[in-house]
Design a protein around this motif. Structure first.
Motif, mmCIF file in Angstrom:
data_model
loop_
_atom_site.group_PDB
_atom_site.id
_atom_site.type_symbol
_atom_site.label_atom_id
_atom_site.label_comp_id
_atom_site.label_asym_id
_atom_site.label_seq_id
_atom_site.Cartn_x
_atom_site.Cartn_y
_atom_site.Cartn_z
ATOM 1 N N ALA A 90 -6.409 -36.086 -27.736
ATOM 2 C CA ALA A 90 -4.967 -37.416 -27.601
ATOM 3 C C ALA A 90 -4.231 -36.675 -26.392
ATOM 4 O O ALA A 90 -3.543 -37.645 -25.389
ATOM 5 N N TYR A 91 -4.261 -35.322 -25.811
ATOM 6 C CA TYR A 91 -3.583 -34.897 -24.860
ATOM 7 C C TYR A 91 -4.368 -34.655 -23.665
ATOM 8 O O TYR A 91 -3.688 -33.787 -22.227
ATOM 9 N N ASP A 92 -5.392 -34.519 -23.311
ATOM 10 C CA ASP A 92 -6.298 -33.902 -22.426
ATOM 11 C C ASP A 92 -6.072 -34.652 -21.344
ATOM 12 O O ASP A 92 -5.730 -33.558 -20.592
ATOM 13 N N VAL A 93 -5.699 -36.144 -20.793
ATOM 14 C CA VAL A 93 -5.246 -36.285 -19.535
ATOM 15 C C VAL A 93 -4.427 -35.298 -19.063
ATOM 16 O O VAL A 93 -4.152 -34.919 -18.463
ATOM 17 N N MET A 94 -3.843 -35.642 -19.988
ATOM 18 C CA MET A 94 -1.685 -34.981 -19.568
ATOM 19 C C MET A 94 -1.724 -33.372 -19.726
ATOM 20 O O MET A 94 -1.448 -32.449 -18.326
ATOM 21 N N ASN A 105 -11.118 -32.514 -17.027
ATOM 22 C CA ASN A 105 -12.722 -33.309 -17.117
ATOM 23 C C ASN A 105 -13.402 -32.962 -18.233
ATOM 24 O O ASN A 105 -15.181 -33.494 -18.140
ATOM 25 N N ASN A 106 -13.201 -31.539 -18.377
ATOM 26 C CA ASN A 106 -13.814 -31.024 -19.309
ATOM 27 C C ASN A 106 -13.921 -29.965 -19.827
ATOM 28 O O ASN A 106 -13.093 -28.642 -20.004
ATOM 29 N N PRO A 107 -12.531 -30.224 -20.925
ATOM 30 C CA PRO A 107 -12.580 -29.942 -21.658
ATOM 31 C C PRO A 107 -12.923 -28.525 -22.388
ATOM 32 O O PRO A 107 -11.719 -27.375 -22.863
ATOM 33 N N GLN A 108 -14.078 -28.047 -22.415
ATOM 34 C CA GLN A 108 -14.971 -26.688 -22.716
ATOM 35 C C GLN A 108 -14.533 -26.331 -21.990
ATOM 36 O O GLN A 108 -14.369 -25.099 -22.199
ATOM 37 N N LEU A 141 -3.422 -29.322 -33.604
ATOM 38 C CA LEU A 141 -2.589 -30.161 -35.191
ATOM 39 C C LEU A 141 -1.620 -31.634 -34.928
ATOM 40 O O LEU A 141 -0.953 -32.040 -36.019
ATOM 41 N N TRP A 142 -1.173 -31.102 -33.668
ATOM 42 C CA TRP A 142 0.278 -31.741 -33.682
ATOM 43 C C TRP A 142 0.544 -32.870 -33.976
ATOM 44 O O TRP A 142 1.763 -33.231 -34.079
ATOM 45 N N HIS A 143 -0.851 -34.114 -33.619
ATOM 46 C CA HIS A 143 -0.489 -35.011 -33.524
ATOM 47 C C HIS A 143 -0.649 -35.825 -35.389
ATOM 48 O O HIS A 143 0.063 -36.893 -35.208
#
Length: 349
Positions: A90-94, A105-108, A141-143
């Protein structure tokens, strides 16, 4: 000599392309003129440090110290790097904004970069003769912080198990190089209070390098007992951010803030002395437990300019430092010290 060292200043909020905030020699000269004795360097700030060089070259680190106009480097702060070790989608973009462009654009790949960069910061700290790295834990877990909808059984345990797994190679490197990780207890991180810190510590198998950066401002905004916290976690407090805050609830808004900007939130950060933190109690309690690290100003205020906050910060911190006594105040009233005297006092002679 004061048991707590200072005053020092965290450079993250001041770094910019314009002088005197654009190079390490320039910004340390500015800080020195304001009365600071130490600087905390943000590890992601290439204007001030090259982590690749610092991790591999003791000579580079010695040269870096020589650029500081006599100020000490207190720590390499890695908050924005540690944040990327664990990011919920949910926070990837920010949070992508914290990563180099090639890892966005590549979380891993981003998480792998963060892990390796944290290890570089540990090695760099050892080359700088430092023994603490402040950081953020990141969050999976914050969400789910508010328990609605109801959390499924086992969710929290799994979240901390995964968080610990991601930090394990970093913690092992910290153990190898004799460096502690001081996690800032901070909303938005999975380590945001005492209970969540304990959950993480347990999930890591009570890893000896899991410790705390203490910043009372975040406790004011959460209504935590920030003085009692020092006593409870005294064995783990390894770093200290001196930052003020205030909480003024209204009929319209409280802890959660109504999605308002900082200036309108009931809970907001303030420059030192303008908020509600009782720093006399904070410094007294930290002195009492034997904390001997640096008192580092972190300036964050939505009302006061950064330059004014920095100018006021050094004398404020200096006024809070406590010179620990060389002898007890009532030594003058002491009598003869002997086993025989003590037995007589107890009526055992």
């Amino acid at each position: 000599m004061s048991q707590i060292k200072g005053p020092a200043i965290f450079l993250a909020q001041f770094a910019q392309d314009a002088a005197p905030f654009n190079t390490l020699p320039n910004i340390t000269n500015w800080a020195k003129e304001l009365g600071y004795l130490g600087i905390q360097i943000p590890g992601n700030e290439s204007r001030f440090i090259d982590l690749d060089k610092a991790a591999t070259s003791k000579q580079y680190c010695d040269d870096l110290k020589g650029q500081c106009n006599g100020l000490e480097i207190t720590e390499i702060a890695t908050h924005l790097i540690g944040q990327l070790v664990a990011v919920h989608p949910a926070y990837d973009v920010m949070f992508d904004a914290f990563a180099p462009k090639e890892y966005r654009n590549n979380p891993q790949a981003r998480a792998e970069w963060a892990t390796q960069t944290m290890i570089k910061a540990i090695k760099a700290s050892r080359n700088l003769d430092l023994n603490v790295v402040p950081t953020f834990s990141g969050a999976l877990l914050w969400h789910t912080m508010y328990p609605w909808p109801q959390r499924p059984a086992g969710l929290v345990e799994l979240g901390f198990k995964e968080l610990a797994r991601r930090w394990q190679p970093i913690l092992n490197a910290a153990e190898e190089y004799g460096v502690d990780l001081a996690y800032e207890i901070h909303p938005g991180e999975d380590l945001h209070d005492g209970v969540s810190f304990e959950r993480f510590l347990e999930a890591t198998g009570n890893h000896p390098r899991v410790h705390i950066l203490y910043d009372p401002s975040h406790f004011v905004l959460q209504h935590l007992d920030y003085i009692g916290y020092i006593e409870v976690y005294k064995e783990h407090i390894k770093a200290f951010h001196v930052k003020d805050a205030e909480f003024n609830p209204s009929p319209r808004s409280g802890v959660y803030g109504g999605y308002q900007d900082w200036v309108d939130r009931p809970g907001r950060f303030r420059s030192l002395g303008d908020g509600q933190v009782d720093f006399k109690k904070v410094f007294s309690k930290l002195t009492q437990i034997g904390f001997s690290g640096w008192a580092v100003l972190e300036w964050e205020c939505c009302l006061k300019d950064a330059d004014q906050g920095a100018r006021e910060g050094a004398p404020f911190i200096k006024s809070m430092l406590i010179d620990t006594p060389k002898h007890a105040f009532d030594d003058f009233a002491g009598g003869e010290v002997s086993e025989e005297t003590n037995r007589r006092i107890l009526g055992l002679a």
